[in-house]
Design a protein around this motif. Structure first.
Motif, PDB file in Angstrom:
ATOM      1  N   PHE A  96     -67.812  43.860  14.545  1.00 53.90           N
ATOM      2  CA  PHE A  96     -67.568  44.152  15.953  1.00 53.90           C
ATOM      3  C   PHE A  96     -68.581  43.406  16.802  1.00 53.90           C
ATOM      4  O   PHE A  96     -69.766  43.321  16.459  1.00 53.90           O
ATOM      5  CB  PHE A  96     -67.678  45.662  16.232  1.00 53.90           C
ATOM      6  CG  PHE A  96     -66.657  46.485  15.489  1.00 53.90           C
ATOM      7  CD1 PHE A  96     -65.384  46.637  15.997  1.00 53.90           C
ATOM      8  CD2 PHE A  96     -66.973  47.078  14.275  1.00 53.90           C
ATOM      9  CE1 PHE A  96     -64.441  47.389  15.317  1.00 53.90           C
ATOM     10  CE2 PHE A  96     -66.040  47.831  13.583  1.00 53.90           C
ATOM     11  CZ  PHE A  96     -64.764  47.985  14.106  1.00 53.90           C
ATOM     12  N   ARG A 275     -61.864  52.256  17.863  1.00 52.00           N
ATOM     13  CA  ARG A 275     -62.579  51.914  16.647  1.00 52.00           C
ATOM     14  C   ARG A 275     -63.178  53.209  16.076  1.00 52.00           C
ATOM     15  O   ARG A 275     -63.142  54.251  16.728  1.00 52.00           O
ATOM     16  CB  ARG A 275     -63.680  50.888  16.933  1.00 52.00           C
ATOM     17  CG  ARG A 275     -64.713  51.360  17.930  1.00 52.00           C
ATOM     18  CD  ARG A 275     -65.693  50.230  18.253  1.00 52.00           C
ATOM     19  NE  ARG A 275     -66.646  50.610  19.280  1.00 52.00           N
ATOM     20  CZ  ARG A 275     -67.768  51.249  19.069  1.00 52.00           C
ATOM     21  NH1 ARG A 275     -68.106  51.601  17.850  1.00 52.00           N
ATOM     22  NH2 ARG A 275     -68.585  51.536  20.059  1.00 52.00           N
ATOM     23  N   HIS A 290     -61.165  58.115  14.285  1.00 53.71           N
ATOM     24  CA  HIS A 290     -60.654  57.353  15.426  1.00 53.71           C
ATOM     25  C   HIS A 290     -60.131  58.360  16.459  1.00 53.71           C
ATOM     26  O   HIS A 290     -59.723  59.471  16.107  1.00 53.71           O
ATOM     27  CB  HIS A 290     -59.496  56.438  15.008  1.00 53.71           C
ATOM     28  CG  HIS A 290     -59.843  55.456  13.936  1.00 53.71           C
ATOM     29  ND1 HIS A 290     -60.365  54.208  14.194  1.00 53.71           N
ATOM     30  CD2 HIS A 290     -59.737  55.536  12.589  1.00 53.71           C
ATOM     31  CE1 HIS A 290     -60.562  53.568  13.064  1.00 53.71           C
ATOM     32  NE2 HIS A 290     -60.187  54.350  12.059  1.00 53.71           N
TER      33      HIS A 290
END
Length: 305
Positions: A96, A275, A290
């Motif tokens: 990420f 995410r 999530h």
């Protein structure tokens, strides 16, 4: 390091002595010399790139290649240009991106002392060591920025000011780092010219800037899944503009101890999951999940194991 180690030295003292002696003699060894190398490769018509080094002389690093505390880039001396090699393995990694770090008092003061702006060359500082603290205090008192932990964050009031300054070509000079640092330099070297520059700046602003009352427009995060109204960002949540008509839809910014950003709320409104979020139960037990919207409510979605 050449002194004789005392006979009554402990094991720990002997170890420290060994480290110091080794470092001392390392400075006398030959240099470590290498070329930095970039590789561009074609694998099944897909372009790959990587970086490594071509070692020309190991020098003081000889015998240290496997030292975990002395890491180095991968040695690719064996790779030759325009040659074909067998691919041993390919794997994908999920990562990420990290957002740019917010300014702190220390980093912002450093920027004021040594301003940076792309393609602007070397710039003089903003303010002086004696005035930079008061400049920061001023923008805090006017509520253009706020402090969250050690991070300095711009407020809605600050965003509103900057957005409207950008609408005027003349006023934009006020938020131009190269321009304002040029004023600072001029004020130091030629006060008369500085005064004339500022007077002319004010004349241009008055002449060319149309005075109007700007109405602040809140950005729309997305569409409400219940009434199709616009979703806006509030202080503690993302709410539906149709709340006056009775719509109860809301996404809280803090769910089970995890923060929900505007981009994540927007993604949830389009049916996507966030995410992985690190959360905590009421008893403090940590868990990962999530967030996803189902029938207008935020639900947990766990990965299958």
């Amino acid at each position: 390091p050449l002194a004789v180690l005392p006979q009554d030295a402990s094991v720990e003292e002997s170890d420290v002595y060994g480290i110091v002696a080794e470092r001392f003699f390392t400075t006398l060894k030959p240099e470590y010399i290498y070329n930095a190398v970039k590789i561009d490769a074609d694998i099944n018509e897909y372009a790959f790139s990587g970086n490594g080094i071509e070692v020309l002389q190991l020098g003081w690093r000889e015998g240290k290649q496997n030292d975990d505390n002395d890491t180095q880039a991968q040695n690719i001396s064996c790779v030759k240009e325009n040659e074909t090699y067998q691919v041993q393995s390919i794997n994908a990694e999920e990562k990420f991106t990290e957002p740019k770090k917010h300014y702190t008092y220390a980093s912002l003061l450093q920027l004021m002392e040594n301003p940076r702006e792309s393609d602007a060359g070397k710039l003089v500082g903003l303010g002086t060591p004696a005035t930079r603290g008061s400049i920061l205090k001023n923008i805090f008192e006017r509520q253009y920025v706020t402090l969250k932990g050690k991070s300095i964050l711009i407020t809605d009031k600050g965003k509103f000011l900057i957005e409207n300054i950008k609408k005027s070509d003349d006023l934009k000079k006020l938020i131009s780092i190269p321009e304002t640092t040029r004023w600072e330099e001029q004020m130091e070297t030629d006060t008369k010219q500085f005064l004339e520059t500022i007077k002319q700046f004010v004349r241009d602003v008055i002449k060319n800037t149309t005075v109007q009352v700007y109405q602040k427009e809140k950005p729309v995060i997305g569409k409400c899944p219940l009434c199709l109204g616009n979703i806006y960002e509030g202080e503690k949540n993302f709410y539906c503009g149709g709340y006056k008509e009775g719509c109860k839809f809301v996404i809280w910014k803090n769910i089970a101890g995890s923060e929900v950003s505007a981009s994540e709320a927007a993604a949830m409104l389009t049916g996507k999951a966030t995410r992985i979020k690190k959360c905590k139960k009421k008893d403090g037990t940590p868990f990962e999940t999530h967030f996803v919207l189902i029938d207008g409510e935020v639900k947990f979605k766990f990965d299958k194991k």
